[in-house]
Motif scaffolding. Structure first.
Motif, PDB file in Angstrom:
ATOM      1  N   VAL A 290       1.074  -1.182   0.313  1.00 34.85           N
ATOM      2  CA  VAL A 290      -0.177  -0.431   0.236  1.00 34.85           C
ATOM      3  C   VAL A 290       1.108   1.216   0.572  1.00 34.85           C
ATOM      4  O   VAL A 290       1.767   1.727   0.518  1.00 34.85           O
ATOM      5  CB  VAL A 290      -1.113   0.312   1.469  1.00 34.85           C
ATOM      6  CG1 VAL A 290      -2.108   1.495   1.147  1.00 34.85           C
ATOM      7  CG2 VAL A 290      -1.903  -1.069   1.414  1.00 34.85           C
ATOM      8  N   ASN A 291       1.159   2.326  -1.216  1.00 31.21           N
ATOM      9  CA  ASN A 291       1.736   2.901  -1.228  1.00 31.21           C
ATOM     10  C   ASN A 291       0.844   4.411  -0.308  1.00 31.21           C
ATOM     11  O   ASN A 291      -0.456   4.816   0.278  1.00 31.21           O
ATOM     12  CB  ASN A 291       0.902   3.775  -2.612  1.00 31.21           C
ATOM     13  CG  ASN A 291       2.416   4.671  -2.460  1.00 31.21           C
ATOM     14  OD1 ASN A 291       2.478   5.364  -2.087  1.00 31.21           O
ATOM     15  ND2 ASN A 291       2.520   5.319  -4.439  1.00 31.21           N
ATOM     16  N   VAL A 292       1.883   4.421   1.145  1.00 29.42           N
ATOM     17  CA  VAL A 292       1.313   5.506   2.290  1.00 29.42           C
ATOM     18  C   VAL A 292       2.452   6.379   2.362  1.00 29.42           C
ATOM     19  O   VAL A 292       2.800   7.935   3.144  1.00 29.42           O
ATOM     20  CB  VAL A 292       1.585   5.068   3.255  1.00 29.42           C
ATOM     21  CG1 VAL A 292      -0.018   3.968   3.952  1.00 29.42           C
ATOM     22  CG2 VAL A 292       3.062   3.995   4.029  1.00 29.42           C
ATOM     23  N   ASN A 307      -8.694   0.544   4.841  1.00 30.85           N
ATOM     24  CA  ASN A 307      -8.843   0.384   3.908  1.00 30.85           C
ATOM     25  C   ASN A 307      -8.666  -0.935   2.338  1.00 30.85           C
ATOM     26  O   ASN A 307      -9.449  -1.422   1.504  1.00 30.85           O
ATOM     27  CB  ASN A 307      -8.561   1.933   2.634  1.00 30.85           C
ATOM     28  CG  ASN A 307      -8.757   2.056   1.293  1.00 30.85           C
ATOM     29  OD1 ASN A 307      -9.984   2.320   0.990  1.00 30.85           O
ATOM     30  ND2 ASN A 307      -7.745   2.695   0.356  1.00 30.85           N
ATOM     31  N   PHE A 308      -7.480  -0.858   2.900  1.00 33.95           N
ATOM     32  CA  PHE A 308      -6.306  -3.046   2.301  1.00 33.95           C
ATOM     33  C   PHE A 308      -7.526  -3.477   2.352  1.00 33.95           C
ATOM     34  O   PHE A 308      -7.761  -4.269   1.694  1.00 33.95           O
ATOM     35  CB  PHE A 308      -5.116  -2.474   2.625  1.00 33.95           C
ATOM     36  CG  PHE A 308      -4.995  -3.650   1.952  1.00 33.95           C
ATOM     37  CD1 PHE A 308      -3.805  -3.988   0.438  1.00 33.95           C
ATOM     38  CD2 PHE A 308      -4.809  -5.058   2.457  1.00 33.95           C
ATOM     39  CE1 PHE A 308      -3.717  -5.198  -0.190  1.00 33.95           C
ATOM     40  CE2 PHE A 308      -4.434  -5.837   2.014  1.00 33.95           C
ATOM     41  CZ  PHE A 308      -3.858  -6.067   0.538  1.00 33.95           C
ATOM     42  N   PHE A 309      -7.972  -4.224   3.563  1.00 33.29           N
ATOM     43  CA  PHE A 309      -8.491  -4.809   3.849  1.00 33.29           C
ATOM     44  C   PHE A 309      -9.888  -4.645   3.304  1.00 33.29           C
ATOM     45  O   PHE A 309     -10.712  -5.788   2.257  1.00 33.29           O
ATOM     46  CB  PHE A 309      -9.019  -5.219   5.267  1.00 33.29           C
ATOM     47  CG  PHE A 309      -7.865  -5.496   6.090  1.00 33.29           C
ATOM     48  CD1 PHE A 309      -6.955  -6.372   5.298  1.00 33.29           C
ATOM     49  CD2 PHE A 309      -7.366  -5.482   7.321  1.00 33.29           C
ATOM     50  CE1 PHE A 309      -5.797  -6.994   6.150  1.00 33.29           C
ATOM     51  CE2 PHE A 309      -6.522  -6.253   8.040  1.00 33.29           C
ATOM     52  CZ  PHE A 309      -5.706  -6.674   7.882  1.00 33.29           C
ATOM     53  N   GLN A 313     -12.040  -7.617  -0.236  1.00 28.16           N
ATOM     54  CA  GLN A 313     -13.229  -8.398   0.472  1.00 28.16           C
ATOM     55  C   GLN A 313     -12.783  -8.821   2.055  1.00 28.16           C
ATOM     56  O   GLN A 313     -13.519  -9.801   1.902  1.00 28.16           O
ATOM     57  CB  GLN A 313     -13.722  -9.103  -0.805  1.00 28.16           C
ATOM     58  CG  GLN A 313     -14.397  -8.135  -1.743  1.00 28.16           C
ATOM     59  CD  GLN A 313     -14.789  -8.639  -2.215  1.00 28.16           C
ATOM     60  OE1 GLN A 313     -14.825 -10.104  -2.902  1.00 28.16           O
ATOM     61  NE2 GLN A 313     -15.803  -8.308  -3.619  1.00 28.16           N
ATOM     62  N   ILE A 314     -12.261  -8.015   2.992  1.00 23.63           N
ATOM     63  CA  ILE A 314     -12.077  -9.098   4.806  1.00 23.63           C
ATOM     64  C   ILE A 314     -12.478  -8.137   4.970  1.00 23.63           C
ATOM     65  O   ILE A 314     -12.316  -7.127   5.827  1.00 23.63           O
ATOM     66  CB  ILE A 314     -10.280  -8.821   4.483  1.00 23.63           C
ATOM     67  CG1 ILE A 314      -9.596  -9.769   3.723  1.00 23.63           C
ATOM     68  CG2 ILE A 314      -9.896  -9.834   5.737  1.00 23.63           C
ATOM     69  CD1 ILE A 314      -8.431  -9.947   3.868  1.00 23.63           C
ATOM     70  N   ASP A 315     -13.712  -9.474   5.163  1.00 28.18           N
ATOM     71  CA  ASP A 315     -14.733  -8.577   6.679  1.00 28.18           C
ATOM     72  C   ASP A 315     -13.720  -8.397   7.947  1.00 28.18           C
ATOM     73  O   ASP A 315     -13.956  -9.817   7.990  1.00 28.18           O
ATOM     74  CB  ASP A 315     -16.032  -9.309   6.272  1.00 28.18           C
ATOM     75  CG  ASP A 315     -17.085  -8.076   7.220  1.00 28.18           C
ATOM     76  OD1 ASP A 315     -16.486  -6.896   8.151  1.00 28.18           O
ATOM     77  OD2 ASP A 315     -18.544  -8.432   7.570  1.00 28.18           O
ATOM     78  N   THR A 316     -13.323  -7.575   8.410  1.00 28.89           N
ATOM     79  CA  THR A 316     -13.031  -7.947   9.891  1.00 28.89           C
ATOM     80  C   THR A 316     -14.081  -7.325  11.182  1.00 28.89           C
ATOM     81  O   THR A 316     -13.588  -7.894  11.769  1.00 28.89           O
ATOM     82  CB  THR A 316     -12.087  -6.294  10.102  1.00 28.89           C
ATOM     83  OG1 THR A 316     -12.629  -5.334   9.599  1.00 28.89           O
ATOM     84  CG2 THR A 316     -11.022  -6.763   9.622  1.00 28.89           C
TER      85      THR A 316
END
Length: 750
Positions: A290-292, A307-309, A313-316
């Motif tokens: 991820v570009n930070v 935002n990456f998750f 489509q990773i539902d935390t």
């Protein structure tokens, strides 16, 4: 009179003449002449008197055919006609002959032909209607063999699809190969007449030389090698790899997160990795970059992770984060506003582990910088590295190493973030000490250029006794630390196991701090000094302040002291040995042990101790770990304790000393559900962020200064395929072809 009937199509009302055939065979002697070559000698006579499309013409052979009086002679049919006319068939029931092809395929209607009395069999064979019917028979046989026009078109369609899919499979394999090797796809000029069209198209041209079918497809105007198609193939391959990881995460229901930052061609990239278990096997997987660059504060990094998750489509909410591991930077490890604190606000059970590999590296950096003698050694090694970075110097050194029978080994650049470089530098210097000294002396004698002054300084430094003494001690110390470093970087290493290794290393250093262990190292130092003509002494040897007894007084018995020291060889040697034991060896050992105990204190390893006790099925000492996760996993404490007791007794009945692998073999999900689930959590807690560090090596190969314009998505896709190579090797190419065909493509694929 025998006649030929001309019928349009096979009749379904042909009478059953089996009884008549039997009667004729009995009365007229029906018999097969199997010795007559070229004749149809079918072993039985079907119910139908005449043949059909399946059986062909009916050609019975009778011992005596019925005779009829024609004119003044009795005449009968002869089986010899079968040889000359393959279309001829005979009806026993009607005692008549027929043209099989005309009967089956003629489209004309009319009276039957009187073949024998008017036109004859030979004339009928050349008749137009007969020839047309014969061609229809041949077409029928061909259609039975090759299929109808519709089926042939369908078959051709399937063949073209198969051909297209095989071609696309080759392109996917090329894309996977380039991605796994970290090689660029495109060239500066990809025109047809370009000398270098880029790796992707150049490999396609190579395939074309040895695969004609591939060449045929590649030379077409639409050959699926454009940059857009390459992007699609890379994305589909990476999506399948990510899909496998996401499916494994969904099956487990929880995971740990590991993150680290690094600079990549004017961009700050955040590497995101996850740790989870499949069954009871540990997996650490790279998820993406991820570009930070827009912000490296804790809030920006947490927002980037969330935002990456979401994009993946990773539902935390359904997949819990149970632990996290970062380096010791305040933005990551801060207890109040660091990344780990903000993650805990969302996932309260996500315990933070300061990367143990980073902690160990801080131990090495601290004692190498705080101890003057060690610092001087690495300063000299840095000077050696710079001096031999010159190509001509490096070449001459390699030649000297070869002449001395030494394995080529270069001094590395000393870097605080390269964990193993200090150990490798000490080892390389000691192995190549003679070669380096030989080269420096040769360079000084030649007086070839201005670098000779630097050579004089380096030679003077490395020939001092304190240099070889300290570097030998450092090599022994760093060798032990390197063992611990490799253990902490192991993906399958667990928190409890790592704690045991750390304590084992501390005890090893404590046991090495003794006179007996120093004597072993001292013997190595003396051998190295003797081989290279170096005099081992203390810094005070030869000082004006050290008063020694005059030589002329050696033969006299003195009644008063002269304040002079005993200058015997043995006493001087012991003095030198004791001096370096106290001022170098013990100092380095004490510094390493104190730093290890500080960085890996009991307080910081409290959870590790509890996890280790849990892995040993110690219910009492593992309550800290159990209490932390029991609510998240909905574990019954009483049921868990009962399961632990059962497994403990089961293992002790087999052997007294059991390890983690023995426990894994016994635990079953159905029998011990609470213990199994909590064991998965214990294995999922990370001990380091070394996987993130490894991803940076791939990052710098993939996005180098020649590929700096690469888009972020493509960069992440290629990184996944390159880093998670074990999954990439198992990619199902047919699934990728099917996914590729879901869009409207210009070639048929389904």
């Amino acid at each position: 009179m025998l006649t030929i009937f001309n019928i349009k199509k096979p009749s379904s009302s042909v009478p059953n003449v089996s009884t008549a055939v039997d009667d004729l065979s009995q009365s007229k002697g029906l018999e097969k002449d199997i010795n007559d070559p070229g004749l149809d000698v079918s072993s039985d006579v079907n119910d139908l008197d005449l043949g059909d499309l399946a059986s062909g013409p009916r050609r019975p052979i009778l011992k005596n055919f019925p005779k009829k009086k024609i004119g003044s002679q009795n005449r009968s049919f002869s089986a010899g006609f079968y040889k000359d006319f393959e279309w001829l068939e005979y009806s026993i029931n009607k005692d008549s002959t027929f043209c099989y092809v005309c009967r089956m395929f003629s489209s004309e209607s009319g009276n039957a032909e009187d073949t024998f009395t008017k036109i004859g069999l030979k004339s009928h064979a050349s008749a137009t209607n007969h020839l047309v019917c014969l061609s229809r028979l041949n077409e029928y046989k061909c259609s039975k063999k090759n299929g109808s026009v519709l089926s042939q078109l369908s078959s051709q369609h399937q063949q073209q699809i198969t051909k297209n899919r095989n071609y696309l499979t080759h392109l996917i394999d090329i894309a996977l190969y380039l991605a796994k090797q970290g090689i660029s796809f495109r060239g500066h000029d990809e025109k047809y007449d370009s000398n270098n069209q880029g790796n992707f198209k150049e490999i396609c041209k190579l395939f074309s030389k040895y695969d004609n079918e591939f060449e045929e497809m590649y030379l077409k105007k639409i050959n699926l090698t454009s940059w857009a198609i390459q992007e699609d193939l890379i994305k589909l391959c990476a999506d399948q790899v990510k899909g496998i990881i996401l499916n494994e995460l969904a099956d487990v229901g929880f995971f740990s997160i590991m993150c680290d930052e690094a600079r990549c061609f004017r961009e700050e990239q955040l590497s995101i990795c996850v740790r989870y278990v499949v069954g009871l096997e540990v997996h650490e997987r790279f998820m993406g970059f991820v570009n930070v660059s827009g912000g490296q504060d804790a809030s920006s990094i947490v927002a980037a992770i969330n935002n990456f998750f979401t994009l993946q489509q990773i539902d935390t909410k359904t997949l819990s984060i149970i632990a996290q591991s970062y380096d010791g930077a305040s933005v990551m490890s801060g207890k109040l506003n660091g990344v780990q604190a903000k993650i805990k606000e969302i996932h309260p059970c996500a315990i933070y582990t300061h990367c143990m590999a980073h902690r160990l590296n801080l131990v090495v950096v601290d004692f190498c910088k705080n101890i003057k003698s060690a610092r001087n050694v690495f300063n000299v090694l840095e000077a050696v590295y710079v001096h031999f970075s010159h190509p001509s110097n490096n070449l001459k050194l390699s030649e000297i190493q070869a002449n001395l029978g030494l394995k080529k080994g270069n001094i590395l650049k000393v870097c605080d973030t390269r964990w193993v470089c200090r150990y490798k530098n000490c080892e390389a210097m000691l192995k190549n000490y003679t070669a380096i000294v030989t080269f420096l002396n040769s360079e000084i004698d030649d007086q070839a250029d201005k670098d000779v002054t630097r050579a004089i300084g380096i030679l003077s430094s490395i020939q001092k006794c304190d240099f070889i003494i300290v570097i030998t001690i450092l090599k022994e110390v760093l060798c032990i630390i390197n063992v611990l470093s490799n253990s902490l970087q192991n993906k399958s290493s667990t928190l409890g196991f790592s704690k045991n290794v750390i304590f084992g290393v501390i005890k090893t250093f404590e046991s090495l701090r003794s006179e007996g262990e120093f004597k072993k190292i001292w013997e190595k130092i003396k051998i190295l000094a003797e081989e290279n003509g170096i005099c081992i002494q203390t810094p005070l040897t030869g000082s004006k302040r050290r008063r020694r007894e005059l030589n002329k007084l050696h033969d006299y018995v003195l009644t008063t002291t002269t304040s002079a020291e005993n200058a015997s060889y043995s006493s001087l040697e012991n003095e030198v040995e004791n001096y370096w034991k106290i001022s170098a060896y013990f100092v380095i050992m004490d510094s390493v042990v104190s730093n290890l105990k500080y960085r890996f204190s009991d307080e910081s390893l409290a959870m590790a101790n509890s996890v280790d006790s849990f892995c040993k099925l110690d219910t009492t000492n593992s309550m800290k770990f159990i209490d932390h996760y029991k609510d998240l996993l909905h574990i019954s404490k009483s049921s868990l304790q009962a399961e632990m007791k059962v497994v403990l007794n089961l293992l002790k009945s087999k052997k007294k000393d059991f390890n983690l692998n023995d426990v894994k073999e016994v635990i079953e999900k159905q029998t011990y559900p609470n213990l199994y689930k909590l064991f998965q959590v214990a294995l999922s807690i990370p001990i380091s962020s070394a996987t993130c560090e490894r991803s940076f090596s791939s990052m710098r190969r993939i996005k180098n200064w020649l590929r700096s314009s690469m888009a972020q998505d493509r960069f992440t896709f290629l990184s996944i395929l390159n880093i998670e190579r074990d999954i990439t090797n198992k990619v199902n190419v047919d699934d990728i072809v099917n996914k590729f065909a879901e869009k409207d493509r210009k070639i048929m694929l389904i």
